[in-house]
Write a protein that holds these residues in place. Structure first.
Motif, short mmCIF file in Angstrom:
data_model
loop_
_atom_site.label_atom_id
_atom_site.label_comp_id
_atom_site.label_asym_id
_atom_site.label_seq_id
_atom_site.Cartn_x
_atom_site.Cartn_y
_atom_site.Cartn_z
N SER A 24 0.83 -1.20 0.00
CA SER A 24 0.00 0.00 0.00
C SER A 24 0.86 1.26 0.00
O SER A 24 0.97 1.94 -1.01
N ASP A 25 1.48 1.58 1.12
CA ASP A 25 2.30 2.78 1.16
C ASP A 25 3.52 2.66 2.07
O ASP A 25 4.46 3.42 1.91
N ALA A 26 3.52 1.74 3.00
CA ALA A 26 4.60 1.68 3.98
C ALA A 26 5.95 1.36 3.34
O ALA A 26 6.98 1.88 3.76
N SER A 27 5.97 0.53 2.31
CA SER A 27 7.24 0.15 1.68
C SER A 27 7.64 1.08 0.53
O SER A 27 8.76 1.00 0.03
N LEU A 28 6.75 1.98 0.14
CA LEU A 28 7.01 2.84 -1.01
C LEU A 28 8.26 3.70 -0.88
O LEU A 28 9.04 3.80 -1.83
N PRO A 29 8.55 4.32 0.27
CA PRO A 29 9.78 5.13 0.36
C PRO A 29 11.05 4.33 0.11
O PRO A 29 11.99 4.82 -0.53
N VAL A 30 11.09 3.09 0.57
CA VAL A 30 12.28 2.26 0.35
C VAL A 30 12.38 1.90 -1.12
O VAL A 30 13.47 1.96 -1.71
N TRP A 31 11.25 1.55 -1.74
CA TRP A 31 11.28 1.22 -3.17
C TRP A 31 11.65 2.44 -4.01
O TRP A 31 12.29 2.30 -5.05
#
Length: 140
Positions: free
Chosen positions: A34-41
């Motif tokens: 959803s959004d939690a992993s987006l900054p790392v990606w």
């Protein structure tokens, strides 16, 4: 040139391991992406593109060397491996760019989550063996 190849090998190894570990870790903290992993990606995606370009360059050099050595001989294992690596890296680069452009630059977001799974798995299979090969050649 040897130092550059060693640096490229280290880069591929670090990025390959980071992508693999983060890909697996998302199942525990962001399984729906959803959004939690987006900054790392968002940090890893440009690094992955650079890595695929490195693999493509290494594969092209290997492909060219094998093609120069073959004088209309039957297909050898080395020839087959060099071509598979080159074309697999090219396919992963195109798929990665398409999906990344859809996430990074499209509004609304236009990407395929299933494709990300294949891309991340393929990156590990491209980066880590290529890194080991580059590092081994430098230690010989």
């Amino acid at each position: 040139m040897a130092a550059l190849k060693r640096l490229a090998g280290l880069y591929l190894l670090v990025v390959g391991v980071a992508v693999t570990l983060h890909f697996l870790a998302t199942q525990f903290y962001d399984p729906t992406w959803s959004d939690a992993s987006l900054p790392v990606w968002q940090v890893l995606n440009p690094l992955q593109i650079i890595g695929v370009i490195i693999v493509l360059l290494v594969a092209f050099e290997r492909k060219r060397a094998v093609s120069d050595d073959s004088n209309d001989t039957p297909v050898s294992r080395e020839y087959f491996e060099a071509n598979v690596l080159f074309y697999a890296a090219a396919a992963v680069l195109i798929a990665h760019l398409w999906n990344w452009f859809g996430v990074q630059f499209s509004d609304p977001v236009n990407s395929n989550n299933q494709l990300w799974i294949y891309i991340d798995i393929a990156l590990a299979l491209l980066f880590i063996p290529t890194a080991i090969s580059l590092l081994r050649k430098q230690s010989d």
